[in-house]
Design an enzyme around this catalytic site. Structure first.
Site, PDB file in Angstrom:
ATOM      1  N   SER A   1       0.834  -1.201   0.000  1.00  0.00           N
ATOM      2  CA  SER A   1       0.000   0.000   0.000  1.00  0.00           C
ATOM      3  C   SER A   1       0.864   1.244   0.000  1.00  0.00           C
ATOM      4  CB  SER A   1      -0.900   0.005   1.246  1.00  0.00           C
ATOM      5  OG  SER A   1      -1.519   1.264   1.433  1.00  0.00           O
TER       6      SER A   1
ATOM      7  N   TYR B   1      -1.216  -0.533  10.211  1.00  0.00           N
ATOM      8  CA  TYR B   1      -1.386  -0.896   8.803  1.00  0.00           C
ATOM      9  C   TYR B   1      -0.168  -0.485   7.980  1.00  0.00           C
ATOM     10  CZ  TYR B   1      -3.419  -0.968   4.090  1.00  0.00           C
ATOM     11  OH  TYR B   1      -3.667  -1.203   2.762  1.00  0.00           O
TER      12      TYR B   1
ATOM     13  N   LYS C   1       2.488  -2.912   6.027  1.00  0.00           N
ATOM     14  CA  LYS C   1       2.636  -2.853   4.576  1.00  0.00           C
ATOM     15  C   LYS C   1       4.062  -2.452   4.175  1.00  0.00           C
ATOM     16  CE  LYS C   1      -1.430  -4.117   3.136  1.00  0.00           C
ATOM     17  NZ  LYS C   1      -1.583  -5.457   2.491  1.00  0.00           N
TER      18      LYS C   1
END
Length: 262
Positions: A146, A159, A163
């Site tokens: 991401s 997150y 990632k």
């Protein structure tokens, strides 16, 4: 001739999180390019719908409903796919994600869970698939990372960290598995999937995201799927250890989630 380089005839792929969104679009794109596809996700009904579309394209489809946070289930998915499809050539590690959270409510357990779901699952599936891939001509692994793995966004500590780790895992795994297996990633921007349903229904937040993107729109799942076909095919045969940014040119997400301070 150049279009033939994107064909995947005679190949077999596994795609995680393939019941909807990017995973479903990827499974269908790989099938349209000629590959047989094994798909995994939690919801049987969604998998069956995607499998029906794969078969309508004239390709084999294998569905494996399972909890992909269970690493034993991930490993079993690779074995089932190889057994039923007869080979494995392409691994798409699409499953992942973590709910936004404030810094102080991001506990060590929450952080570890994010790492496990986004990185350990990719490692487990790839590791289980590698022996099967080496029995043939090698293959290609594509990881869905991401933009949050390279930029900052409030509320995305777990997150984004996971990632970013997946992106570097991609580089390291590419070195370990070269020259017969290529490993690449895609740093995805804001794509209109079910994960962004809440955003899409709030015009102010959606507009902020669009304004922060140089192309002034959110992405579509097929645009990520197209990049995966490229990286999985002979067209991308000289690419490994890279993270392709398919994000509309975004650098600063400018996303306000309405989380409380800290």
């Amino acid at each position: 001739m150049i279009l033939d380089m994107f064909r995947l005839d005679g190949r077999a792929a596994v795609v995680t999180g393939a019941g909807r969104g990017i995973g479903a679009a990827t499974a269908l794109a790989l099938a349209e390019a000629g590959a047989d596809v094994a798909i995994a996700a939690r919801t049987t009904e969604q998998l069956d719908e995607v499998a029906g579309k794969i078969r309508a394209l004239g390709r084999k489809a294998v569905t494996v409903p399972c909890d992909l946070s269970d690493l034993a289930a991930v490993t079993a998915f690779a074995e089932t796919a190889a057994s039923e499809l007869g080979r494995l050539d392409i691994v798409v590690n699409n499953v992942g994600g973590t709910m936004p959270n404030t810094f102080m409510t991001t506990t060590p357990d929450f952080l570890e869970e994010a790492f496990r779901f986004n990185v350990s699952t990719a490692h487990a599936l790839t590791q289980a698939a590698v022996p099967h891939m080496l029995r043939n001509d090698g293959g290609s692994v594509v990881n869905i990372s991401s933009m949050m793995g390279r930029t900052a966004g409030r509320g995305f500590l777990a997150y984004g960290t996971a990632k970013a780790a997946l992106a570097h895992w991609t580089r390291l795994a590419a070195t370990d598995l070269s020259p017969r297996i290529r490993v690449n990633g895609i740093a995805v921007g804001s794509v209109l999937t079910s994960a962004l349903d809440v955003v899409a229904q709030q015009p102010e937040i959606k507009k902020k995201m669009e304004d922060a993107t140089p192309l002034h729109r959110l992405g579509e799942p097929w645009e990520i799927a197209a990049a995966i076909v490229y990286l999985s095919s002979r067209a991308g045969s000289y690419v490994t250890g890279k993270v392709l940014e398919v994000d509309g040119g975004i650098e600063h997400p400018n996303l306000e989630l309405g989380l409380p301070d800290l």
